[in-house]
Design a protein around this motif. Structure first.
Motif, PDB file in Angstrom:
ATOM      1  N   THR A 230       0.818  -1.216   0.000  1.00  0.00           N
ATOM      2  CA  THR A 230       0.000   0.000   0.000  1.00  0.00           C
ATOM      3  C   THR A 230       0.854   1.270   0.000  1.00  0.00           C
ATOM      4  O   THR A 230       0.335   2.359   0.150  1.00  0.00           O
ATOM      5  CB  THR A 230      -0.940   0.032   1.231  1.00  0.00           C
ATOM      6  N   ARG A 231       2.190   1.103  -0.129  1.00  0.00           N
ATOM      7  CA  ARG A 231       3.055   2.299  -0.237  1.00  0.00           C
ATOM      8  C   ARG A 231       3.017   2.825  -1.672  1.00  0.00           C
ATOM      9  O   ARG A 231       2.693   2.082  -2.601  1.00  0.00           O
ATOM     10  CB  ARG A 231       4.500   1.959   0.112  1.00  0.00           C
TER      11      ARG A 231
ATOM     12  N   LEU B  77      -8.096 -10.756   1.946  1.00  0.00           N
ATOM     13  CA  LEU B  77      -7.649 -12.133   2.174  1.00  0.00           C
ATOM     14  C   LEU B  77      -7.881 -13.039   0.958  1.00  0.00           C
ATOM     15  O   LEU B  77      -6.967 -13.751   0.543  1.00  0.00           O
ATOM     16  CB  LEU B  77      -8.326 -12.690   3.428  1.00  0.00           C
ATOM     17  N   PRO B  78      -9.093 -13.007   0.346  1.00  0.00           N
ATOM     18  CA  PRO B  78      -9.271 -13.858  -0.839  1.00  0.00           C
ATOM     19  C   PRO B  78      -8.291 -13.528  -1.953  1.00  0.00           C
ATOM     20  O   PRO B  78      -7.778 -14.427  -2.622  1.00  0.00           O
ATOM     21  CB  PRO B  78     -10.711 -13.543  -1.281  1.00  0.00           C
ATOM     22  N   ALA B  79      -7.986 -12.228  -2.109  1.00  0.00           N
ATOM     23  CA  ALA B  79      -7.057 -11.846  -3.180  1.00  0.00           C
ATOM     24  C   ALA B  79      -5.638 -12.327  -2.889  1.00  0.00           C
ATOM     25  O   ALA B  79      -4.838 -12.510  -3.798  1.00  0.00           O
ATOM     26  CB  ALA B  79      -7.068 -10.328  -3.359  1.00  0.00           C
TER      27      ALA B  79
ATOM     28  N   ARG C  91      -0.757  -6.893  -7.008  1.00  0.00           N
ATOM     29  CA  ARG C  91      -1.578  -7.028  -8.212  1.00  0.00           C
ATOM     30  C   ARG C  91      -3.056  -6.778  -7.944  1.00  0.00           C
ATOM     31  O   ARG C  91      -3.838  -6.624  -8.856  1.00  0.00           O
ATOM     32  CB  ARG C  91      -1.409  -8.436  -8.794  1.00  0.00           C
ATOM     33  N   MET C  92      -3.431  -6.786  -6.652  1.00  0.00           N
ATOM     34  CA  MET C  92      -4.836  -6.647  -6.316  1.00  0.00           C
ATOM     35  C   MET C  92      -5.346  -5.259  -6.706  1.00  0.00           C
ATOM     36  O   MET C  92      -4.601  -4.286  -6.672  1.00  0.00           O
ATOM     37  CB  MET C  92      -5.025  -6.855  -4.816  1.00  0.00           C
ATOM     38  N   ASP C  93      -6.620  -5.198  -7.063  1.00  0.00           N
ATOM     39  CA  ASP C  93      -7.232  -3.910  -7.374  1.00  0.00           C
ATOM     40  C   ASP C  93      -7.701  -3.271  -6.069  1.00  0.00           C
ATOM     41  O   ASP C  93      -8.725  -3.651  -5.506  1.00  0.00           O
ATOM     42  CB  ASP C  93      -8.423  -4.115  -8.321  1.00  0.00           C
TER      43      ASP C  93
END
Lengths: 292, 263
Positions: free
Chosen positions: A101-102, A209-211, A184-186
């Motif tokens: 998240t940086r 968590l699912p991602a 890679r998560m949106d």
């Protein structure tokens, strides 16, 4: 049959790996079914003694007796490996989240910071813990001088020291795969969830968590396998009593001179690897997601 | 205004503590290598005397020499093999089962626990009665250097558009010329970065060398291990610090080289 030029380029690789990697693995598999030579090596005769020793020991007359000594070591090192893997997950997940998240330029710096220990000598980084934990080491001197304790604590040569050494050795293997999943998560999904009044906990549980599951599965395998087969942490920080399977194998090929048993434990470890690979394959992720 | 949901409370703290945890031992070794006292962890003042002593130690000198010979040799041979394999696997023409087998063999040395590779290689050398001293160590290192050299090369190949070498061929370059003057220069950063990673992996290897190396062929980490087993001295900390610094330098170099983009 004429080989295409592409296949020709592959030949050196195939030759080296077949002769010096696959053949040794096959020989070890063969050795695990032979009898030990007390001088070291094996006697070329079929024997199941390598596998029997997991459960039985033979006395001087050759009678088999129920012996749980090795089963206890296998159980103990599996337990320690599971705990170390869980600890890596608990520490590694928040680290991966924080890194992902940086802003982009900071992410690169974090990547380098996390990978440097991974690339530097594990032997040195492990023996360094002796300097930190021994009775006149950094921690004890700090505690003594601040008056918190009067006598040095026994921080080394116990299962906790080994467990800590394992977490220390393999933590980057957990952080990096989870990080690459989260990167890679949106992250707009997180904002969307918040707009729909999801609490932080629900966002963590239902969105992030699912991602990160592929990363968690990959990281778990990458930590668990080298952990259970590790040698250095138990050898340097465990003081001989707290063995991992790696130490047991080394011991059988070294001092104990029981190659078939050592080979049988190696086969067991490779079975763990195979199960791990199948788990990855079933997630349809391929090795690339884990290794590269 | 709502709090940013990306910032979980406490995660930043865990990260900084985790980072400290990862680096504490590295700093401890380096700090104590400058300790003037013989009693390693009792600080008696700053001193630089252990570095010349470590550099003058004959065992360490010989082990460092062995380490460098093995690392340079394994890096060179491993990188050439990895480059050829990467080109083969990226281009067409390799049958699918061979491809699958190759990918598996590329990943296995990274997944099979090192101790298993160590003892099986040792048993294999004993079985074929191969006793070539440092060459045995070199062979064992080539095997695990290949996957490390391969990954950055493969990643680099994937970024090179096919149109590049096609353009060269339109200009009447033959296969070799197109490779030599177009593909190879574009691949160079990947090759360097892969070679550097193979180099530090070889330089840092301990357990495989411990099992495979015959007497006299021990490398620096194995020598450091046998000395640590007899008791840690400031001299060992100095030798270890130099090895750590060298590895960190090589990793950073690899990052810098790999940052250059294709176009």
């Amino acid at each position: 049959m004429r080989l295409s030029s592409g296949t020709k380029l592959l030949l050196p690789f195939l030759a080296v790996m077949t002769v010096f990697f696959m053949a040794p693995l096959c020989i070890a598999l063969g050795y695990s079914f032979m009898a030990p030579d007390p001088m070291g090596g094996v006697k070329p005769a079929f024997s199941l003694s390598g596998y029997q020793q997991f459960l039985y020991s033979a006395d001087l007359d050759g009678n088999l007796q129920w012996d749980t000594r090795y089963l206890e070591i296998i159980f103990g090192s599996t337990k320690l490996a599971v705990m170390a893997t869980l600890a890596c997950l608990v520490i590694g997940f928040p680290m991966a989240w924080f890194m992902a998240t940086r802003p982009a330029h900071q992410r690169d710096a974090w990547m380098i910071l996390i990978t440097i220990p991974f690339w530097t000598n594990l032997l040195i980084r492990t023996y360094a813990w002796i300097l930190i934990l021994r009775s006149n080491g950094l921690v004890n001197r700090g505690l003594l001088e601040t008056g918190i304790i009067d006598t040095p604590l026994e921080l080394l040569y116990n299962p906790y020291a080994v467990g800590m050494g394992l977490v220390y050795s393999y933590l980057p293997f957990m952080i990096l795969p989870i990080y690459s999943s989260l990167e890679r998560m949106d992250w707009r999904l997180v904002e969307a969830a918040q707009d729909l009044y999801a609490t932080r906990l629900r966002i963590l549980w239902h969105v992030v968590l699912p991602a990160s599951v592929p990363g968690i599965v990959g990281g778990t395998i990458l930590v668990f396998i080298p952990t259970i087969g590790s040698f250095l942490a138990a050898n340097l920080l465990g003081g001989g009593r707290n063995m991992m399977l790696g130490n047991l194998i080394e011991n059988q090929f070294g001092m104990a001179r029981n190659w078939p048993f050592g080979a049988a434990i190696s086969v067991l470890l490779i079975a763990f690897v195979m199960i791990g690979l199948m788990l990855i394959a079933r997630r349809g992720q391929g090795l690339k997601g884990v290794v590269g | 205004m709502k709090a940013n949901p990306k910032n979980m409370p406490g995660f930043g703290l865990v990260t900084w503590l985790g980072l400290a945890f990862l680096y504490l031992p590295i700093f401890a070794v380096i700090a104590f290598s400058f300790n003037s006292g013989r009693l390693v962890t009792v600080w008696e003042g700053f001193s630089f005397e252990w570095y010349p002593r470590a550099l003058g130690n004959h065992d360490l000198q010989r082990a460092t020499m062995n380490s460098l010979i093995v690392a340079v040799g394994a890096t060179f041979i491993g990188t050439v093999i990895a480059l050829a394999a990467a080109l083969a696997l990226h281009g067409g023409g390799v049958p699918k089962p061979v491809k699958t087998a190759s990918y598996t063999m590329m990943a296995l040395p990274l997944l099979v626990p090192e101790i298993v590779i160590a003892v099986t290689t040792m048993a294999f050398f004993a079985a074929i009665n191969l006793r070539l001293g440092l060459i045995n160590v070199l062979i064992a290192h080539i095997v695990f250097c290949i996957p490390f050299a391969y990954a950055p090369i493969r990643a680099r190949i994937a970024t090179i558009p096919k149109s590049m070498s096609e353009a060269a061929k339109d200009l009447y370059a033959d296969e070799w010329q197109a490779f030599r003057h177009v593909t190879l220069p574009l691949l160079t950063p990947g090759i360097f970065s892969g070679a550097l990673l193979a180099f530090i992996t070889s330089l840092d290897d301990f357990i495989i060398t411990l099992m495979v190396a015959p007497p006299g062929a021990s490398t620096l980490p194995v020598e450091i291990y046998s000395k640590v087993k007899r008791g840690i001295t400031p001299e060992i900390n100095a030798a270890a610090s130099m090895l750590l610094a060298f590895s960190i330098f090589i990793v950073l170099l690899s990052y810098i080289i790999n940052r250059k983009k294709v176009i």
